[in-house]
Design a protein around this motif. Sequence first.
Motif, mmCIF file in Angstrom:
data_model
loop_
_atom_site.group_PDB
_atom_site.id
_atom_site.type_symbol
_atom_site.label_atom_id
_atom_site.label_comp_id
_atom_site.label_asym_id
_atom_site.label_seq_id
_atom_site.Cartn_x
_atom_site.Cartn_y
_atom_site.Cartn_z
ATOM 1 N N THR A 271 0.822 -1.200 0.000
ATOM 2 C CA THR A 271 0.000 0.000 0.000
ATOM 3 C C THR A 271 0.862 1.258 0.000
ATOM 4 N N GLN A 272 1.994 1.218 0.663
ATOM 5 C CA GLN A 272 2.884 2.377 0.643
ATOM 6 C C GLN A 272 3.455 2.593 -0.747
ATOM 7 N N LEU A 273 3.662 1.505 -1.471
ATOM 8 C CA LEU A 273 4.154 1.603 -2.836
ATOM 9 C C LEU A 273 3.184 2.405 -3.690
ATOM 10 N N TRP A 274 1.883 2.149 -3.532
ATOM 11 C CA TRP A 274 0.884 2.872 -4.327
ATOM 12 C C TRP A 274 0.822 4.341 -3.932
ATOM 13 N N LEU A 275 1.046 4.640 -2.667
ATOM 14 C CA LEU A 275 1.089 6.033 -2.237
ATOM 15 C C LEU A 275 2.259 6.753 -2.905
ATOM 16 N N VAL A 276 3.421 6.136 -2.884
ATOM 17 C CA VAL A 276 4.603 6.741 -3.492
ATOM 18 C C VAL A 276 4.404 6.904 -4.997
ATOM 19 N N MET A 277 3.877 5.867 -5.648
ATOM 20 C CA MET A 277 3.636 5.953 -7.088
ATOM 21 C C MET A 277 2.610 7.036 -7.408
ATOM 22 N N SER A 278 1.592 7.169 -6.579
ATOM 23 C CA SER A 278 0.578 8.205 -6.795
ATOM 24 C C SER A 278 1.190 9.601 -6.687
ATOM 25 N N VAL A 279 2.065 9.782 -5.738
ATOM 26 C CA VAL A 279 2.732 11.077 -5.579
ATOM 27 C C VAL A 279 3.576 11.382 -6.813
ATOM 28 N N PHE A 280 4.311 10.382 -7.319
ATOM 29 C CA PHE A 280 5.122 10.602 -8.515
ATOM 30 C C PHE A 280 4.261 10.919 -9.732
ATOM 31 N N VAL A 281 3.147 10.222 -9.876
ATOM 32 C CA VAL A 281 2.247 10.507 -11.005
ATOM 33 C C VAL A 281 1.682 11.920 -10.862
ATOM 34 N N LEU A 282 1.314 12.310 -9.644
ATOM 35 C CA LEU A 282 0.786 13.653 -9.420
ATOM 36 C C LEU A 282 1.829 14.722 -9.728
ATOM 37 N N ILE A 283 3.052 14.510 -9.274
ATOM 38 C CA ILE A 283 4.122 15.474 -9.554
ATOM 39 C C ILE A 283 4.407 15.503 -11.060
ATOM 40 N N GLY A 284 4.430 14.336 -11.677
ATOM 41 C CA GLY A 284 4.655 14.265 -13.110
ATOM 42 C C GLY A 284 3.578 14.973 -13.899
ATOM 43 N N ALA A 285 2.385 15.046 -13.355
ATOM 44 C CA ALA A 285 1.270 15.702 -14.036
ATOM 45 C C ALA A 285 1.565 17.175 -14.308
ATOM 46 N N PHE A 286 2.395 17.779 -13.492
ATOM 47 C CA PHE A 286 2.713 19.196 -13.679
ATOM 48 C C PHE A 286 3.715 19.425 -14.803
ATOM 49 N N PHE A 287 4.454 18.375 -15.167
ATOM 50 C CA PHE A 287 5.527 18.538 -16.141
ATOM 51 C C PHE A 287 5.268 17.860 -17.479
ATOM 52 N N LEU A 288 4.288 16.980 -17.538
ATOM 53 C CA LEU A 288 4.023 16.243 -18.771
ATOM 54 C C LEU A 288 3.014 16.962 -19.649
ATOM 55 N N PRO A 289 3.181 16.852 -20.961
ATOM 56 C CA PRO A 289 2.148 17.387 -21.849
ATOM 57 C C PRO A 289 0.847 16.611 -21.671
ATOM 58 N N THR A 290 -0.248 17.223 -22.023
ATOM 59 C CA THR A 290 -1.567 16.633 -21.796
ATOM 60 C C THR A 290 -1.724 15.270 -22.457
ATOM 61 N N SER A 291 -1.234 15.127 -23.679
ATOM 62 C CA SER A 291 -1.392 13.838 -24.378
ATOM 63 C C SER A 291 -0.637 12.732 -23.664
ATOM 64 N N VAL A 292 0.564 13.009 -23.210
ATOM 65 C CA VAL A 292 1.358 12.005 -22.492
ATOM 66 C C VAL A 292 0.750 11.750 -21.120
ATOM 67 N N LEU A 293 0.286 12.797 -20.478
ATOM 68 C CA LEU A 293 -0.319 12.657 -19.154
ATOM 69 C C LEU A 293 -1.542 11.752 -19.204
ATOM 70 N N SER A 294 -2.343 11.875 -20.240
ATOM 71 C CA SER A 294 -3.521 11.021 -20.381
ATOM 72 C C SER A 294 -3.119 9.557 -20.466
ATOM 73 N N LEU A 295 -2.097 9.259 -21.237
ATOM 74 C CA LEU A 295 -1.624 7.877 -21.364
ATOM 75 C C LEU A 295 -1.065 7.357 -20.040
ATOM 76 N N VAL A 296 -0.294 8.198 -19.352
ATOM 77 C CA VAL A 296 0.286 7.793 -18.069
ATOM 78 C C VAL A 296 -0.818 7.539 -17.048
ATOM 79 N N THR A 297 -1.804 8.411 -17.005
ATOM 80 C CA THR A 297 -2.904 8.269 -16.051
ATOM 81 C C THR A 297 -3.716 7.015 -16.324
ATOM 82 N N ILE A 298 -4.048 6.776 -17.582
ATOM 83 C CA ILE A 298 -4.812 5.574 -17.929
ATOM 84 C C ILE A 298 -3.994 4.326 -17.640
ATOM 85 N N GLY A 299 -2.704 4.360 -17.968
ATOM 86 C CA GLY A 299 -1.826 3.222 -17.676
ATOM 87 C C GLY A 299 -1.718 2.958 -16.183
ATOM 88 N N TYR A 300 -1.563 4.011 -15.416
ATOM 89 C CA TYR A 300 -1.473 3.882 -13.956
ATOM 90 C C TYR A 300 -2.757 3.276 -13.392
#
Length: 89
Positions: free
Chosen positions: A1-30
């Motif tokens: 469960t801690q792994l998912w928390l850490v991964m969620s934080v990284f995805v959230l932080i990445g959301a600020f730096f990724l273009p929208t098209s890439v972010l959509s793919l990352v979010t759906i993949g996650y």
Amino acid sequence: TQLWLVMSVFVLIGAFFLPTSVLSLVTIGYLLIWYLSVAKPQAKYIRERWGQAYPRRSWLWPLLIAFGILFSFICLIVVLTMAQAVLSQ
């Protein structure tokens, strides 16, 4: 469960730096990886353990509390914004 928390934080932080098209793919993949590795086995376990006798509880109170907190937070922001506008004049 801690792994998912850490991964969620990284995805959230990445959301600020990724273009929208890439972010959509990352979010759906996650979401897909989470579902297949955690949610689906959990649902299977509940179905096997409890079947139709699973003790379901209402979402009414948790949702009312969450919306109440959200409403209070929005009211606080409005009040603070109005106070700042009055004090800055």
